[in-house]
Design a protein around this motif. Structure first.
Motif, PDB file in Angstrom:
ATOM      1  N   LEU A 178       8.103 -40.058 -19.513  1.00 50.64           N
ATOM      2  CA  LEU A 178       8.648 -38.746 -19.829  1.00 50.64           C
ATOM      3  C   LEU A 178       9.724 -38.345 -18.831  1.00 50.64           C
ATOM      4  O   LEU A 178       9.597 -38.587 -17.631  1.00 50.64           O
ATOM      5  CB  LEU A 178       7.536 -37.691 -19.809  1.00 50.64           C
ATOM      6  CG  LEU A 178       6.377 -37.884 -20.789  1.00 50.64           C
ATOM      7  CD1 LEU A 178       5.333 -36.800 -20.574  1.00 50.64           C
ATOM      8  CD2 LEU A 178       6.867 -37.878 -22.229  1.00 50.64           C
ATOM      9  N   THR A 179      10.764 -37.711 -19.317  1.00 51.99           N
ATOM     10  CA  THR A 179      11.710 -37.074 -18.411  1.00 51.99           C
ATOM     11  C   THR A 179      11.065 -35.815 -17.851  1.00 51.99           C
ATOM     12  O   THR A 179      10.030 -35.344 -18.355  1.00 51.99           O
ATOM     13  CB  THR A 179      12.998 -36.688 -19.156  1.00 51.99           C
ATOM     14  OG1 THR A 179      12.685 -35.654 -20.110  1.00 51.99           O
ATOM     15  CG2 THR A 179      13.593 -37.875 -19.879  1.00 51.99           C
ATOM     16  N   GLY A 180      11.677 -35.243 -16.832  1.00 53.35           N
ATOM     17  CA  GLY A 180      11.155 -34.002 -16.280  1.00 53.35           C
ATOM     18  C   GLY A 180      11.116 -32.896 -17.313  1.00 53.35           C
ATOM     19  O   GLY A 180      10.143 -32.133 -17.405  1.00 53.35           O
ATOM     20  N   SER A 181      12.155 -32.796 -18.124  1.00 50.76           N
ATOM     21  CA  SER A 181      12.199 -31.771 -19.169  1.00 50.76           C
ATOM     22  C   SER A 181      11.131 -32.020 -20.233  1.00 50.76           C
ATOM     23  O   SER A 181      10.478 -31.080 -20.708  1.00 50.76           O
ATOM     24  CB  SER A 181      13.586 -31.732 -19.816  1.00 50.76           C
ATOM     25  OG  SER A 181      14.561 -31.295 -18.900  1.00 50.76           O
ATOM     26  N   ASP A 182      10.953 -33.288 -20.617  1.00 47.22           N
ATOM     27  CA  ASP A 182       9.900 -33.621 -21.587  1.00 47.22           C
ATOM     28  C   ASP A 182       8.537 -33.178 -21.076  1.00 47.22           C
ATOM     29  O   ASP A 182       7.730 -32.598 -21.815  1.00 47.22           O
ATOM     30  CB  ASP A 182       9.856 -35.132 -21.840  1.00 47.22           C
ATOM     31  CG  ASP A 182      11.050 -35.636 -22.637  1.00 47.22           C
ATOM     32  OD1 ASP A 182      11.706 -34.813 -23.299  1.00 47.22           O
ATOM     33  OD2 ASP A 182      11.331 -36.846 -22.566  1.00 47.22           O
ATOM     34  N   GLU A 183       8.280 -33.479 -19.804  1.00 44.46           N
ATOM     35  CA  GLU A 183       6.996 -33.141 -19.203  1.00 44.46           C
ATOM     36  C   GLU A 183       6.773 -31.639 -19.214  1.00 44.46           C
ATOM     37  O   GLU A 183       5.690 -31.146 -19.546  1.00 44.46           O
ATOM     38  CB  GLU A 183       6.951 -33.685 -17.773  1.00 44.46           C
ATOM     39  CG  GLU A 183       5.582 -33.682 -17.136  1.00 44.46           C
ATOM     40  CD  GLU A 183       5.572 -34.385 -15.792  1.00 44.46           C
ATOM     41  OE1 GLU A 183       4.587 -34.194 -15.058  1.00 44.46           O
ATOM     42  OE2 GLU A 183       6.536 -35.103 -15.473  1.00 44.46           O
ATOM     43  N   ALA A 184       7.814 -30.889 -18.850  1.00 44.91           N
ATOM     44  CA  ALA A 184       7.709 -29.431 -18.828  1.00 44.91           C
ATOM     45  C   ALA A 184       7.466 -28.870 -20.218  1.00 44.91           C
ATOM     46  O   ALA A 184       6.617 -27.987 -20.423  1.00 44.91           O
ATOM     47  CB  ALA A 184       8.985 -28.832 -18.232  1.00 44.91           C
ATOM     48  N   LEU A 185       8.203 -29.376 -21.204  1.00 42.16           N
ATOM     49  CA  LEU A 185       8.081 -28.862 -22.563  1.00 42.16           C
ATOM     50  C   LEU A 185       6.718 -29.170 -23.167  1.00 42.16           C
ATOM     51  O   LEU A 185       6.121 -28.326 -23.847  1.00 42.16           O
ATOM     52  CB  LEU A 185       9.196 -29.438 -23.438  1.00 42.16           C
ATOM     53  CG  LEU A 185      10.610 -28.953 -23.114  1.00 42.16           C
ATOM     54  CD1 LEU A 185      11.637 -29.753 -23.899  1.00 42.16           C
ATOM     55  CD2 LEU A 185      10.760 -27.470 -23.412  1.00 42.16           C
ATOM     56  N   LEU A 186       6.187 -30.360 -22.908  1.00 45.09           N
ATOM     57  CA  LEU A 186       4.871 -30.715 -23.445  1.00 45.09           C
ATOM     58  C   LEU A 186       3.765 -29.907 -22.781  1.00 45.09           C
ATOM     59  O   LEU A 186       2.817 -29.470 -23.450  1.00 45.09           O
ATOM     60  CB  LEU A 186       4.621 -32.216 -23.271  1.00 45.09           C
ATOM     61  CG  LEU A 186       5.418 -33.124 -24.207  1.00 45.09           C
ATOM     62  CD1 LEU A 186       5.279 -34.584 -23.797  1.00 45.09           C
ATOM     63  CD2 LEU A 186       4.963 -32.943 -25.656  1.00 45.09           C
ATOM     64  N   SER A 187       3.860 -29.687 -21.479  1.00 40.06           N
ATOM     65  CA  SER A 187       2.872 -28.843 -20.799  1.00 40.06           C
ATOM     66  C   SER A 187       2.888 -27.432 -21.370  1.00 40.06           C
ATOM     67  O   SER A 187       1.845 -26.821 -21.607  1.00 40.06           O
ATOM     68  CB  SER A 187       3.150 -28.798 -19.294  1.00 40.06           C
ATOM     69  OG  SER A 187       2.875 -30.043 -18.687  1.00 40.06           O
ATOM     70  N   ALA A 188       4.104 -26.915 -21.601  1.00 40.82           N
ATOM     71  CA  ALA A 188       4.227 -25.574 -22.164  1.00 40.82           C
ATOM     72  C   ALA A 188       3.673 -25.516 -23.584  1.00 40.82           C
ATOM     73  O   ALA A 188       3.070 -24.511 -23.991  1.00 40.82           O
ATOM     74  CB  ALA A 188       5.687 -25.132 -22.136  1.00 40.82           C
ATOM     75  N   LYS A 189       3.874 -26.576 -24.361  1.00 36.19           N
ATOM     76  CA  LYS A 189       3.293 -26.624 -25.710  1.00 36.19           C
ATOM     77  C   LYS A 189       1.769 -26.553 -25.636  1.00 36.19           C
ATOM     78  O   LYS A 189       1.124 -25.880 -26.440  1.00 36.19           O
ATOM     79  CB  LYS A 189       3.713 -27.905 -26.435  1.00 36.19           C
ATOM     80  CG  LYS A 189       5.044 -27.822 -27.140  1.00 36.19           C
ATOM     81  CD  LYS A 189       5.267 -29.026 -28.051  1.00 36.19           C
ATOM     82  CE  LYS A 189       6.553 -28.873 -28.841  1.00 36.19           C
ATOM     83  NZ  LYS A 189       6.739 -29.965 -29.821  1.00 36.19           N
ATOM     84  N   GLY A 190       1.184 -27.259 -24.662  1.00 39.70           N
ATOM     85  CA  GLY A 190      -0.258 -27.212 -24.492  1.00 39.70           C
ATOM     86  C   GLY A 190      -0.739 -25.813 -24.155  1.00 39.70           C
ATOM     87  O   GLY A 190      -1.751 -25.340 -24.682  1.00 39.70           O
ATOM     88  N   VAL A 191       0.002 -25.121 -23.279  1.00 41.36           N
ATOM     89  CA  VAL A 191      -0.358 -23.749 -22.914  1.00 41.36           C
ATOM     90  C   VAL A 191      -0.233 -22.821 -24.118  1.00 41.36           C
ATOM     91  O   VAL A 191      -1.127 -22.002 -24.391  1.00 41.36           O
ATOM     92  CB  VAL A 191       0.529 -23.244 -21.756  1.00 41.36           C
ATOM     93  CG1 VAL A 191       0.303 -21.759 -21.505  1.00 41.36           C
ATOM     94  CG2 VAL A 191       0.234 -24.036 -20.487  1.00 41.36           C
ATOM     95  N   ALA A 192       0.866 -22.927 -24.844  1.00 41.40           N
ATOM     96  CA  ALA A 192       1.089 -22.062 -26.004  1.00 41.40           C
ATOM     97  C   ALA A 192       0.007 -22.257 -27.054  1.00 41.40           C
ATOM     98  O   ALA A 192      -0.364 -21.320 -27.765  1.00 41.40           O
ATOM     99  CB  ALA A 192       2.463 -22.339 -26.608  1.00 41.40           C
ATOM    100  N   GLU A 193      -0.521 -23.472 -27.152  1.00 38.27           N
ATOM    101  CA  GLU A 193      -1.563 -23.757 -28.124  1.00 38.27           C
ATOM    102  C   GLU A 193      -2.920 -23.229 -27.668  1.00 38.27           C
ATOM    103  O   GLU A 193      -3.773 -22.894 -28.485  1.00 38.27           O
ATOM    104  CB  GLU A 193      -1.648 -25.268 -28.370  1.00 38.27           C
ATOM    105  CG  GLU A 193      -2.625 -25.688 -29.450  1.00 38.27           C
ATOM    106  CD  GLU A 193      -2.249 -25.158 -30.828  1.00 38.27           C
ATOM    107  OE1 GLU A 193      -3.094 -25.237 -31.736  1.00 38.27           O
ATOM    108  OE2 GLU A 193      -1.133 -24.658 -31.000  1.00 38.27           O
ATOM    109  N   GLY A 194      -3.126 -23.140 -26.369  1.00 36.50           N
ATOM    110  CA  GLY A 194      -4.443 -22.774 -25.850  1.00 36.50           C
ATOM    111  C   GLY A 194      -4.631 -21.315 -25.506  1.00 36.50           C
ATOM    112  O   GLY A 194      -5.758 -20.871 -25.312  1.00 36.50           O
TER     113      GLY A 194
END
Length: 497
Positions: A114-130
């Motif tokens: 993952l790029t740094g941006s990919d990592e940030a966006l996926l973590s944020a997706k996890g938060v938004a879902e939870g």
């Protein structure tokens, strides 16, 4: 509230981080994904990478060994969907590509760096879902990097990554004052932290350990990290504790996370600096992060429009179609009499989706021994791994569930401290109405439809069709009276014509 009516599947996520290598196998249904298998090994892949630009030799050996183990487990459990990702250490190290080839061979599955941006966006997706209607900045502190991303209206927007993890920042012999200055200089370059006054959602093992430390220091009654909230005073207390040499405080830190004890002082510094530079009003802990973001990214196209809370309760409790139908009917049956209090702006303090969630526990206690039924149902409601519910709402649903199974239910813990008197009264009313609906109908949605509940002329009124009069028993009359008492009303049974 919609019944689940979705098939169940499994997805495995392998997360190759700078500190640890973890595999989580999720049971997935609808918008819910609950861990079925969860294993982490502190491989130390990124140890020394900031100085040498190469991955740790021992760390690589540890990581490849555990990846071969994970491969055997995946094959043994016949898990077909596998999403494997590698983060900061692998993408920044000179020998990252070489290690990646060995890792793919060991795991027997593709691995995405993952790029740094990919990592940030996926973590944020996890938060938004939870977390329900999350809005603000997500901060994910890993071993080598710190990612930030913005969430607005449940959607992830901009993202950035900084080499601010402990493996990238800590230097032998450096004092905390100089370390703090270096952290501050790097954080002041963040474009996302320049927008003041929002919530900070924190992800990552070290930051979650700080929240657990705060729970211990303040004797917080619910040991549930997900959706735990901390204000400026809490952040100051955490910072003071993590920089303290007091042996009692050190013991508390070790209890919060023995494996991360050495990095907690740094995690405290970077949380404090992030909080103040970003001008945040509140910190919210998320147990959902990168791995959950990876799962949601794979499922997003089939889960739009569903509620992750209701789906996760269905999945965790393994509700069958009959139980889901009864919960749905009970929810609509109680709405005419359940009136959540409103705030100064006319907004309900408890959303109807939380009432729907409570109803899903109304047919789950039969499997428990009668002597422990109320307590066990209460614990399942309170501590289950549900998404999109905060601590106050958990306490509310749990108290309603306990009252559904025991008229004068009293929690063994001090969780009612989280609820004002008006919430306690409403939760007990919900529980008593669920108790009434269950005994009248035999927990059948079709039978429950033969009656309706209303408040009329100072009484809690149960209306039943004449042809269904045989459903009225002494137990029904007694539970109607018990419920009416909680509403400060009389009780009355009449014909539904």
């Amino acid at each position: 509230m919609k019944p689940l009516h979705l098939s169940k599947t499994q997805i495995a996520v392998v997360d190759i981080g700078s500190n640890s290598v973890r595999m989580v196998i999720y049971n997935v249904s609808g918008r819910a994904f609950l861990p079925h298998y969860n294993e982490r090994v502190m491989a130390g892949l990124g140890l020394g990478v900031a100085e040498t630009k190469r991955l740790s030799v021992t760390g690589k050996e540890n990581a490849l060994r555990v990846l071969r183990r994970f491969s055997a487990i995946l094959q043994g459990l016949s898990v077909e969907q596998v999403k494997a990702v590698a983060t900061a250490a692998v993408r920044t190290a000179e020998d990252g590509p070489e290690f990646l080839a060995d890792a793919i061979a060991a795991l027997s599955h593709p691995i995405e760096v993952l790029t740094g941006s990919d990592e940030a966006l996926l973590s944020a997706k996890g938060v938004a879902e939870g977390l329900h209607e999350a809005a603000g900045i997500v901060g994910d502190l890993g071993g080598s990097s710190l990612e930030f991303a913005t969430i607005e209206n449940g959607q992830v927007a901009s993202a950035e990554s900084h080499l601010l993890g402990p493996l990238a920042m800590l230097r032998a012999g450096e004092g905390s004052t100089e370390l703090r200055k270096r952290v501050r200089r790097k954080l002041e370059k963040s474009s996302l932290l320049s927008e003041q006054g929002r919530k900070l959602y924190i992800v990552g093992g070290a930051w979650r350990a700080l929240a657990k430390l705060h729970m211990g220091l303040t004797k917080y009654p619910l040991q549930q990290l997900h959706a735990y909230r901390m204000n400026a005073s809490a952040i100051s207390l955490i910072h003071e504790a993590t920089q303290s040499d007091d042996p009692v405080i050190r013991q508390r830190m070790a209890k919060a996370s023995q494996k991360r004890l050495d990095v907690l002082p740094y995690a405290g510094i970077i949380l404090s600096e992030t909080f103040h530079i970003g001008g945040f009003e509140e910190v919210v802990v998320s147990s959902h992060g990168l791995r959950e973001g990876v799962v949601f990214d794979a499922l997003e196209h089939i889960t739009n429009g569903r509620d992750a809370l209701l789906d996760s309760i269905c999945l965790y409790l393994d509700l069958n179609d009959s139980q889901q139908r009864f919960a749905n009917e009970l929810f609509h049956w109680m709405l005419p009499v359940i009136r959540p209090p409103e705030d100064l702006f006319g907004e309900r303090l408890i959303e109807t989706r939380i009432l729907a969630a409570a109803c899903m526990f109304a047919d789950t206690g039969a499997r428990f021994h009668p002597d422990h039924r109320a307590d066990m149902a209460y614990d399942h409601a309170l501590r289950g791994p549900y998404a999109n519910i905060d601590h106050l709402e958990r306490a509310f649903v749990a108290l309603a569930t306990g009252t559904r199974y025991a008229r004068n239910f009293e929690p063994r813990s001090a969780l009612t401290e989280l609820l004002d008197k008006q919430y306690v009264k409403l939760a007990r009313q919900v529980g008593a109405v669920m108790r009434l609906g269950a005994v009248y109908s035999g927990r059948s949605a079709d039978v429950l439809k033969t009656s309706k509940l209303e408040i009329s002329q100072g009484a809690l009124v149960l209306r039943v069709h004449t042809q269904n009069a045989d459903m009225l028993s002494s137990d029904v009359e007694r539970r109607l009276g018990n419920a009416a008492d909680l509403f400060d009303l009389k009780s009355h049974i009449t014909d539904w014509s």
